[in-house]
Structure formats: structure tokens, C-alpha cells
Design a protein around this motif. Structure first.
Motif, mmCIF file in Angstrom:
data_model
loop_
_atom_site.group_PDB
_atom_site.id
_atom_site.type_symbol
_atom_site.label_atom_id
_atom_site.label_comp_id
_atom_site.label_asym_id
_atom_site.label_seq_id
_atom_site.Cartn_x
_atom_site.Cartn_y
_atom_site.Cartn_z
ATOM 1 N N GLU A 38 0.697 -1.164 -0.061
ATOM 2 C CA GLU A 38 -0.072 0.137 -0.193
ATOM 3 C C GLU A 38 0.776 1.426 -0.116
ATOM 4 O O GLU A 38 0.693 2.114 -0.791
ATOM 5 C CB GLU A 38 -0.737 0.013 1.168
ATOM 6 C CG GLU A 38 -1.660 1.076 1.223
ATOM 7 C CD GLU A 38 -2.828 1.030 2.640
ATOM 8 O OE1 GLU A 38 -3.537 2.019 2.737
ATOM 9 O OE2 GLU A 38 -2.474 0.250 3.351
ATOM 10 N N PHE A 39 1.670 1.122 0.955
ATOM 11 C CA PHE A 39 2.728 2.418 0.785
ATOM 12 C C PHE A 39 3.614 2.610 -0.300
ATOM 13 O O PHE A 39 3.607 3.718 -0.839
ATOM 14 C CB PHE A 39 3.736 2.106 2.102
ATOM 15 C CG PHE A 39 4.864 3.416 2.111
ATOM 16 C CD1 PHE A 39 4.527 4.491 2.662
ATOM 17 C CD2 PHE A 39 6.350 2.913 1.555
ATOM 18 C CE1 PHE A 39 5.578 5.295 2.527
ATOM 19 C CE2 PHE A 39 7.228 4.096 1.614
ATOM 20 C CZ PHE A 39 6.776 5.201 2.040
ATOM 21 N N TYR A 40 3.898 1.593 -1.055
ATOM 22 C CA TYR A 40 4.626 1.564 -2.304
ATOM 23 C C TYR A 40 3.973 2.181 -3.567
ATOM 24 O O TYR A 40 4.269 3.056 -4.220
ATOM 25 C CB TYR A 40 5.209 0.293 -2.751
ATOM 26 C CG TYR A 40 6.106 0.149 -3.987
ATOM 27 C CD1 TYR A 40 7.229 0.813 -4.174
ATOM 28 C CD2 TYR A 40 5.421 -0.217 -5.115
ATOM 29 C CE1 TYR A 40 7.973 0.798 -5.405
ATOM 30 C CE2 TYR A 40 6.033 -0.280 -6.379
ATOM 31 C CZ TYR A 40 7.483 0.176 -6.467
ATOM 32 O OH TYR A 40 7.943 0.418 -7.710
ATOM 33 N N ARG A 41 2.527 1.835 -3.684
ATOM 34 C CA ARG A 41 1.670 2.214 -4.681
ATOM 35 C C ARG A 41 1.422 3.537 -4.337
ATOM 36 O O ARG A 41 1.024 4.567 -5.161
ATOM 37 C CB ARG A 41 0.302 1.466 -4.460
ATOM 38 C CG ARG A 41 0.524 -0.091 -4.967
ATOM 39 C CD ARG A 41 1.069 -0.130 -6.348
ATOM 40 N NE ARG A 41 -0.149 0.368 -7.255
ATOM 41 C CZ ARG A 41 0.065 0.516 -8.581
ATOM 42 N NH1 ARG A 41 1.635 0.317 -9.203
ATOM 43 N NH2 ARG A 41 -0.893 0.640 -9.390
ATOM 44 N N THR A 42 1.167 4.170 -2.804
ATOM 45 C CA THR A 42 0.867 5.361 -2.678
ATOM 46 C C THR A 42 2.045 6.490 -3.248
ATOM 47 O O THR A 42 2.139 7.288 -3.779
ATOM 48 C CB THR A 42 0.685 5.733 -1.330
ATOM 49 O OG1 THR A 42 -0.338 4.947 -0.911
ATOM 50 C CG2 THR A 42 0.408 7.093 -0.837
ATOM 51 N N MET A 43 3.455 5.796 -2.925
ATOM 52 C CA MET A 43 4.603 6.627 -3.333
ATOM 53 C C MET A 43 4.537 6.931 -4.854
ATOM 54 O O MET A 43 4.829 7.940 -5.596
ATOM 55 C CB MET A 43 5.853 6.219 -3.017
ATOM 56 C CG MET A 43 6.019 5.959 -1.472
ATOM 57 S SD MET A 43 6.146 7.724 -0.729
ATOM 58 C CE MET A 43 4.273 7.863 0.093
ATOM 59 N N GLN A 44 3.974 5.676 -5.601
ATOM 60 C CA GLN A 44 4.227 5.821 -7.156
ATOM 61 C C GLN A 44 3.043 6.923 -7.669
ATOM 62 O O GLN A 44 3.119 7.623 -8.410
ATOM 63 C CB GLN A 44 3.774 4.458 -7.596
ATOM 64 C CG GLN A 44 4.848 3.382 -7.686
ATOM 65 C CD GLN A 44 4.586 2.043 -8.388
ATOM 66 O OE1 GLN A 44 3.529 1.744 -8.543
ATOM 67 N NE2 GLN A 44 5.537 1.364 -8.723
ATOM 68 N N ALA A 45 1.900 6.955 -6.787
ATOM 69 C CA ALA A 45 0.645 8.002 -7.147
ATOM 70 C C ALA A 45 1.349 9.311 -6.729
ATOM 71 O O ALA A 45 1.075 10.273 -7.748
ATOM 72 C CB ALA A 45 -0.410 7.587 -6.108
ATOM 73 N N TYR A 46 2.234 9.526 -5.740
ATOM 74 C CA TYR A 46 2.658 10.889 -5.763
ATOM 75 C C TYR A 46 3.441 11.313 -6.647
ATOM 76 O O TYR A 46 3.656 12.363 -7.174
ATOM 77 C CB TYR A 46 3.550 10.673 -4.374
ATOM 78 C CG TYR A 46 2.686 10.711 -2.985
ATOM 79 C CD1 TYR A 46 1.217 10.934 -3.044
ATOM 80 C CD2 TYR A 46 3.290 10.423 -1.882
ATOM 81 C CE1 TYR A 46 0.443 10.801 -1.766
ATOM 82 C CE2 TYR A 46 2.605 10.260 -0.457
ATOM 83 C CZ TYR A 46 1.175 10.658 -0.603
ATOM 84 O OH TYR A 46 0.307 10.161 0.641
ATOM 85 N N GLU A 47 4.526 10.198 -7.281
ATOM 86 C CA GLU A 47 5.503 10.510 -8.356
ATOM 87 C C GLU A 47 4.604 10.944 -9.383
ATOM 88 O O GLU A 47 4.971 11.977 -10.226
ATOM 89 C CB GLU A 47 6.315 9.366 -8.226
ATOM 90 C CG GLU A 47 7.423 9.724 -9.667
ATOM 91 C CD GLU A 47 8.314 8.258 -9.441
ATOM 92 O OE1 GLU A 47 9.364 8.666 -10.526
ATOM 93 O OE2 GLU A 47 8.077 7.324 -9.107
#
Length: 347
Positions: free
Chosen positions: A256-265
Motif C-alpha cells: 500500500e505504501f509503495y503504490r501510494t508513493m508511485q501515485a505521488y510521483e
């Protein structure tokens, strides 16, 4: 007396020589002779050599044994297709019955005058029933044979037997009249152009057919290749999804954290995107300090802490650079620690 006897002897010898000269004649091997006495035919001599006749009473008429030629004047003949044709012909004949020839034709010159109309009439009779294509094709030999037969039948009848045999009748040339020739040539040219256009149309049709078939095959091959590519791509995507699912299934919180970071990028581009949102939103939940985390090993930074520091820095600056800095520091936090992050709760 002796001189008178010599004179008389000389006169007698001269008279005998003249008498022998008048009583003898020579027949050449290419000739045949007819002996005529007071207009009546006595005999025919066909053998070459020296022959005798009665002097002062009998005369000799020489006739050719070789093949003779007759070249009539060119005639204008109307064909069966109403075309006017100028025909120039020639005749080959031989004298077969000398006595009959002398009785009827009398001489070769007289025969030419009588034979020429017969030949022209036969040409009109036969060619008048024919068309131009027949005269210019292989049927011409049959027409010439028929004309020769008709001429022979005309010169060897019981009423007027010329004593000759017509061997052959041939056409030297057969030309249309100038105005007719122009019309014929124009029609032939139009027919050739029509045939050429038809051949071009057939070639264009074959070109279109071959091109369409080639295009169809190209489309089929491309579609088949595309289908195979999609199948392979789908298999690869499925395999990738399985691998990612297996990898991220070991730690859902990290996923979940990794996907959120990709969304931020993806959402927060440095030059094109500006967000004016409160940090308490769901999208920035990892920037809040109250996100629950499981204990980390000593020396490992918390992702929530990194997100919180980034959010505070972005709030103080009011620009996108603080948000990007917080995103980068939050995203880099899991990579720097060795322990997996604990699941986070959202408000």
C-alpha cells in the motif's frame, strides 16, 4: 562452148542450192513446227533437227514448246463485301495441240488478245464472290486454283478449243482504291487501338486483383502477428501480475505504501502540477504523524515520519517543492531501513 557449159552448170548449181534451201528447214529444240499447204495443215513436227518440205507450196509456222506468259491489264473488281479491288494478274500456259492452235488462235499475238478477256472474266466471277480477308489469307491458293480451272474450261470447250493448257493463274498484287485504303487503314487502326485498350484493361484488372490479394494477405499476416503479440503480451502481463502479487502479498502494508508513493510521483510533477489541498486528506495520509506503524528495528527511519516531515516542509513553503521533497524523503525511508514497515491506518 566450154564457157557456156560452165555458166549453165553454175546456174544449175545455184538453182539446186536455192531449191535445197527452200526445201529444208530446221526445228529448234524449244520449238515445234506446223507445215501448212495452201492454208491447210499438213503435219506437225516436234522433233528438233533438219526437216524437208515442198518448196514454194508449203510453209512452216513455228510455235513455242516452252511455257508462255500472259500479263493482262489490271482490272477493278467489286468484291462480295462491296469493296473495290484493283487486281493485277499473270497467266502461265503451254501450247499442247499445235494444229488446233493454228486453226483457232492462228498466232500467239491473236491468242493473247482472246485469252486476256477470259482470264479477267474468271477473276471477276471468282473474286466477286469472295471477301477481302479471304484474298489476303491462306484461302487465296484455293481461289487461284478455282480461277485456273475456270480458265482451262473456257479455253478448251468444243466450240473454241485453243489447243493450249493453262498451267497457273496468279495475282501479282491486289490493292484497294486510294480512298478505300484510307478507310480500311483507319478502321484497322481503330480495331488495333480497341484491342490495345482491352489488353490494358485486362492488365489493370489483373493488377488490381493481385494487389488486393497481396493487401489481404498482408492484413491477415499483420493481424495474426498482432494476435500472437497480444497473446504473448497478455501472458507476460499475467506472469508479471502473478510475480508482483506474490511479492507484494508478503507484506500488504508495504505494498500500500509503495503504490501510494508511485501515485505521488505520477500526480505531483515538478513543473506542471500544483496542489492546494489540506494535508489531512486521504491522499496525504502518509504525511500525517498519527499513522499507526509497527515497531521498526533500531536505526531505521519511519515512513510516516518521513512523510510528516515532507508535509510540514511543503506547508511552510506553500509550493510544490516541499511536497516533492516530502514525497522523496518518505519514499526513500523504506529503502534505507532493513525492517518492513507496519500497516498504517487511515482516518
Amino acid at each position: 562452148m566450154r564457157s557456156n557449159a560452165l555458166l549453165i552448170g553454175g546456174v544449175v548449181l545455184v538453182a539446186l542450192a536455192i531449191l535445197v534451201y527452200l526445201a529444208t528447214f530446221t526445228v529448234h529444240q524449244t520449238q515445234q513446227a506446223v507445215i501448212v499447204q495452201f492454208g491447210a495443215i499438213q503435219r506437225t513436227i516436234s522433233e528438233p533437227g533438219l526437216h524437208f518440205k515442198v518448196p514454194f507450196i508449203q510453209d512452216v509456222q513455228y510455235l513455242e514448246r516452252r511455257v508462255l506468259n500472259l500479263d493482262p491489264e489490271a482490272e477493278t473488281i467489286v468484291l462480295a463485301d462491296q469493296r473495290r479491288l484493283t487486281v493485277d494478274s499473270f497467266v502461265r500456259y503451254r501450247i499442247t495441240e499445235p494444229q488446233q492452235f493454228i486453226r483457232v488462235a492462228i498466232s500467239e499475238a491473236n491468242l493473247r488478245n482472246r485469252l486476256e478477256p477470259i482470264v479477267n472474266n474468271s477473276l471477276r466471277s471468282v473474286l466477286g464472290k469472295s471477301v477481302l480477308t479471304a484474298i489476303l489469307s491462306e484461302e487465296r491458293d484455293d481461289l487461284m486454283a478455282q480461277i485456273t480451272s475456270n480458265v482451262n474450261a473456257s479455253v478448251n470447250t468444243e466450240q473454241s478449243n485453243f489447243g493450249i493448257e493453262v498451267l497457273d493463274v496468279r495475282i501479282v498484287r491486289a490493292d484497294l482504291l486510294p480512298e478505300v485504303s484510307e478507310a480500311v487503314y483507319a478502321r484497322m487502326r481503330a480495331e488495333r487501338e480497341r484491342d490495345a485498350a482491352e489488353f490494358r484493361a485486362q492488365g489493370e484488372e489483373q493488377f488490381q486483383t493481385i494487389t488486393a490479394e497481396a493487401d489481404r494477405q498482408a492484413i491477415v499476416i499483420q493481424a495474426e502477428a498482432q494476435r500472437q503479440a497480444e497473446i504473448l503480451r497478455g501472458d507476460g502481463e499475467a506472469e508479471r501480475t502473478n510475480i508482483l502479487a506474490g511479492a507484494f502479498g508478503q507484506d500488504p502494508a508495504f505494498f500500500e505504501f509503495y503504490r501510494t508513493m508511485q501515485a505521488y510521483e505520477a500526480a505531483l510533477q515538478p513543473q506542471t502540477t500544483r496542489f492546494v489541498l489540506p494535508p489531512e486528506g486521504e491522499f496525504f495520509r502518509f504525511f500525517r504523524s498519527d499513522v499507526n506503524q509497527r515497531p521498526l528495528e533500531p536505526g531505521t527511519a519511519s515512513p510516516a515520519a518521513g512523510a510528516e516531515s515532507g508535509a510540514e516542509s511543503g506547508a511552510e513553503s506553500g509550493t510544490q517543492s516541499g511536497t516533492q521533497s516530502g514525497t522523496q524523503s518518505g519514499a526513500a525511508a523504506p529503502a534505507s531501513g532493513s525492517a518492513e514497515p507496519a500497516p498504517a491506518t487511515t482516518q
